[in-house]
Design a protein around this motif. Sequence first.
Motif, PDB file in Angstrom:
ATOM      1  N   LEU A 168       0.813  -1.221   0.000  1.00 49.41           N
ATOM      2  CA  LEU A 168       0.000   0.000   0.000  1.00 49.41           C
ATOM      3  C   LEU A 168       0.843   1.268   0.000  1.00 49.41           C
ATOM      4  N   ASP A 169       2.150   1.111  -0.083  1.00 49.38           N
ATOM      5  CA  ASP A 169       2.993   2.287  -0.271  1.00 49.38           C
ATOM      6  C   ASP A 169       2.916   2.595  -1.766  1.00 49.38           C
ATOM      7  N   LEU A 170       1.838   3.302  -2.145  1.00 50.14           N
ATOM      8  CA  LEU A 170       1.429   3.360  -3.551  1.00 50.14           C
ATOM      9  C   LEU A 170       2.422   4.087  -4.446  1.00 50.14           C
ATOM     10  N   THR A 171       3.234   4.959  -3.879  1.00 47.64           N
ATOM     11  CA  THR A 171       4.182   5.679  -4.736  1.00 47.64           C
ATOM     12  C   THR A 171       5.541   4.987  -4.773  1.00 47.64           C
ATOM     13  N   LEU A 172       6.111   4.698  -3.603  1.00 47.52           N
ATOM     14  CA  LEU A 172       7.499   4.221  -3.591  1.00 47.52           C
ATOM     15  C   LEU A 172       7.677   2.812  -3.020  1.00 47.52           C
ATOM     16  N   GLY A 173       6.581   2.084  -2.900  1.00 47.05           N
ATOM     17  CA  GLY A 173       6.674   0.746  -2.303  1.00 47.05           C
ATOM     18  C   GLY A 173       7.696  -0.138  -2.997  1.00 47.05           C
ATOM     19  N   ASP A 174       8.325  -1.022  -2.213  1.00 54.14           N
ATOM     20  CA  ASP A 174       9.377  -1.857  -2.801  1.00 54.14           C
ATOM     21  C   ASP A 174       9.261  -3.324  -2.403  1.00 54.14           C
ATOM     22  N   ALA A 175       8.049  -3.759  -2.087  1.00 56.55           N
ATOM     23  CA  ALA A 175       7.874  -5.165  -1.709  1.00 56.55           C
ATOM     24  C   ALA A 175       8.273  -6.094  -2.855  1.00 56.55           C
ATOM     25  N   ASP A 176       8.061  -5.648  -4.103  1.00 56.82           N
ATOM     26  CA  ASP A 176       8.435  -6.488  -5.251  1.00 56.82           C
ATOM     27  C   ASP A 176       9.945  -6.707  -5.318  1.00 56.82           C
ATOM     28  N   VAL A 177      10.706  -5.701  -4.863  1.00 58.86           N
ATOM     29  CA  VAL A 177      12.174  -5.844  -4.866  1.00 58.86           C
ATOM     30  C   VAL A 177      12.582  -6.913  -3.849  1.00 58.86           C
ATOM     31  N   PHE A 178      11.968  -6.853  -2.670  1.00 58.53           N
ATOM     32  CA  PHE A 178      12.271  -7.832  -1.622  1.00 58.53           C
ATOM     33  C   PHE A 178      12.007  -9.255  -2.101  1.00 58.53           C
ATOM     34  N   LEU A 179      11.007  -9.383  -2.986  1.00 61.26           N
ATOM     35  CA  LEU A 179      10.631 -10.729  -3.436  1.00 61.26           C
ATOM     36  C   LEU A 179      11.203 -11.038  -4.820  1.00 61.26           C
ATOM     37  N   ASP A 180      12.022 -10.130  -5.330  1.00 58.63           N
ATOM     38  CA  ASP A 180      12.684 -10.311  -6.613  1.00 58.63           C
ATOM     39  C   ASP A 180      11.699 -10.738  -7.703  1.00 58.63           C
ATOM     40  N   THR A 181      10.605  -9.981  -7.814  1.00 55.23           N
ATOM     41  CA  THR A 181       9.611 -10.343  -8.816  1.00 55.23           C
ATOM     42  C   THR A 181       9.333  -9.153  -9.721  1.00 55.23           C
ATOM     43  N   ILE A 182       8.948  -9.457 -10.953  1.00 53.34           N
ATOM     44  CA  ILE A 182       8.488  -8.403 -11.859  1.00 53.34           C
ATOM     45  C   ILE A 182       7.037  -8.739 -12.186  1.00 53.34           C
ATOM     46  N   PRO A 183       6.133  -8.131 -11.439  1.00 52.34           N
ATOM     47  CA  PRO A 183       4.728  -8.536 -11.586  1.00 52.34           C
ATOM     48  C   PRO A 183       4.117  -8.045 -12.898  1.00 52.34           C
ATOM     49  N   ASP A 184       3.160  -8.830 -13.405  1.00 53.84           N
ATOM     50  CA  ASP A 184       2.441  -8.419 -14.616  1.00 53.84           C
ATOM     51  C   ASP A 184       1.347  -7.410 -14.293  1.00 53.84           C
ATOM     52  N   TYR A 185       0.740  -7.576 -13.129  1.00 58.22           N
ATOM     53  CA  TYR A 185      -0.370  -6.705 -12.763  1.00 58.22           C
ATOM     54  C   TYR A 185      -0.082  -6.062 -11.412  1.00 58.22           C
ATOM     55  N   THR A 186      -0.772  -4.944 -11.166  1.00 61.23           N
ATOM     56  CA  THR A 186      -0.553  -4.256  -9.901  1.00 61.23           C
ATOM     57  C   THR A 186      -1.902  -3.951  -9.256  1.00 61.23           C
ATOM     58  N   LEU A 187      -1.804  -3.289  -8.111  1.00 61.20           N
ATOM     59  CA  LEU A 187      -2.998  -2.924  -7.358  1.00 61.20           C
ATOM     60  C   LEU A 187      -3.978  -2.125  -8.214  1.00 61.20           C
ATOM     61  N   VAL A 188      -3.455  -1.305  -9.122  1.00 63.67           N
ATOM     62  CA  VAL A 188      -4.368  -0.477  -9.906  1.00 63.67           C
ATOM     63  C   VAL A 188      -5.221  -1.342 -10.844  1.00 63.67           C
ATOM     64  N   ASP A 189      -4.643  -2.395 -11.407  1.00 63.72           N
ATOM     65  CA  ASP A 189      -5.430  -3.289 -12.279  1.00 63.72           C
ATOM     66  C   ASP A 189      -6.528  -3.980 -11.483  1.00 63.72           C
ATOM     67  N   VAL A 190      -6.146  -4.472 -10.312  1.00 64.09           N
ATOM     68  CA  VAL A 190      -7.131  -5.195  -9.497  1.00 64.09           C
ATOM     69  C   VAL A 190      -8.209  -4.229  -8.997  1.00 64.09           C
ATOM     70  N   ALA A 191      -7.777  -3.032  -8.543  1.00 66.58           N
ATOM     71  CA  ALA A 191      -8.747  -2.071  -8.003  1.00 66.58           C
ATOM     72  C   ALA A 191      -9.755  -1.673  -9.085  1.00 66.58           C
ATOM     73  N   GLN A 192      -9.266  -1.496 -10.297  1.00 69.02           N
ATOM     74  CA  GLN A 192     -10.172  -1.027 -11.349  1.00 69.02           C
ATOM     75  C   GLN A 192     -11.105  -2.116 -11.854  1.00 69.02           C
ATOM     76  N   ASN A 193     -10.755  -3.357 -11.612  1.00 70.00           N
ATOM     77  CA  ASN A 193     -11.596  -4.451 -12.116  1.00 70.00           C
ATOM     78  C   ASN A 193     -12.247  -5.250 -11.001  1.00 70.00           C
ATOM     79  N   VAL A 194     -12.221  -4.694  -9.804  1.00 70.43           N
ATOM     80  CA  VAL A 194     -12.593  -5.516  -8.654  1.00 70.43           C
ATOM     81  C   VAL A 194     -14.024  -6.034  -8.745  1.00 70.43           C
TER      82      VAL A 194
END
Length: 397
Positions: A174-200
């Motif tokens: 939820l650190d919507l601007t500078l969050g870095d949880a993806d770095v900690f998990l070494d992942t390059i996600p295809d989708y983000t919170l904005v995709d899920v929020a807009q299609n919820v």
Amino acid sequence: MSNVLRLAIVDPHDSSRDSLKSMLLRLELVWLEAECSRYEFFADVVAQTNPDIGIVAIDRDPAKGLDLVSRLAQQSPECAVLVVSSSNDGNLILQALRAGAKEFLTQPIRIDDLLGALGRIGQRRSGQGEKKGRGSQVIAIGGAIGGVGSTSIAVNLGCALAREERNSVVLVDLDLTLGDADVFLDTIPDYTLVDVAQNVTRLDFTLLKRSLTRHSSGLYLLPRPVQLEDVALITAEDMQRVIGLMKATFSHLVLDLSKSYSAVDLVALEAASQILLVTQLDLPCLRNVVRLMMSFGQMEGIADKVKILVNRVGLDTGHITLKKAQETIGRDIFWQLPNDYRTMIEVRNNGVPLFEQAPKAPITQSILGLAAALCGEESQEDETAAGPPKLFNLWSK
Ligand SMILES: Nc1ncnc2c1ncn2[C@@H]1O[C@H](COP(=O)(O)OP(=O)(O)OP(=O)(O)O)[C@@H](O)[C@H]1O
Ligand SMILES: [Mg+2]
């Protein structure tokens, strides 16, 4: 099949029955016990199969449908009836409820409305001392100051919880601007919170899980948006829906809050069953803890959920003792994590969780202990709750 919610449907219209069925079938932990195309047969079907919920679609013949609802209420009172209609006429809704329906949903049904109705039925059932739905645990992690260690804790706690086979865990950044949880998990996600929020409102569980990135530890990640301009697209209301959907599908949600305590963060605080407030033993942090606790005290139900976690204990900068910190904050310290800069920087740079990078390190053991302490509390609650263990992780808190 004890952790599954069993449903039966009657709807003489094939097309609406099929679309409702396909929505239900995609709900995790929902089992469609029976389907029926004739009102006349449904009471017997319910008597024979004993579903937890009977869904009656009344559009084909509202009078017959409502008669059936009364019959079900008398013959099978343990089956909660949910009425579905494309009409939202107040009189019809009233008649349905008087006939014994527990919920009324208007077609086309939205997934979050359906989940809400199922959740309310479950809560009423548990209030009657019947089977209780197993709540999903929502752990919000906030920090007293930037860089205090919230994300390190959120990620590693999430991985620790996900190690347990019976848990399904999602981490939401939820650190919507500078969050870095993806770095900690070494992942390059295809989708983000904005995709899920807009299609919820359109998402089902299969699509939701496909939109998330699964880490090898089993932890699912929903990362912050890629583009800064997308941040504004995520509203507090979207967030409420996203959390609702996640609660219906995961046993544990770990929410890594931003340090701005925005409207979106507040939704997370409200939804949380437990809030970890991370601090260090220095003056700026402790002063912010006091300020935050004062504000939380003004918000209904928030302060009681807060647990203070002191991070980097042993870091010799603040010269404030734990005892002094406890006195200043005016509440107990729930958990302490030792200072271990080298290990923590390694896990971040390598993008692997603590239990892989340094399984024996005291910091790792302490995170595992934290996971157990948070869940231990949950199981104690379960033990003291009336009735057998909870039934279904759809039911909230
Ligand atoms: N227990 C610890 N011992 C030593 N270093 C730690 C510990 N916990 C976190 N750190 C380090 O502190 C730094 C900040 O951690 P992290 O990014 O998790 O904090 P944060 O609160 O999420 O920061 P932000 O405010 O930027 O979101 C990182 O370099 C991390 O490795
Ligand atoms: Mg962070």
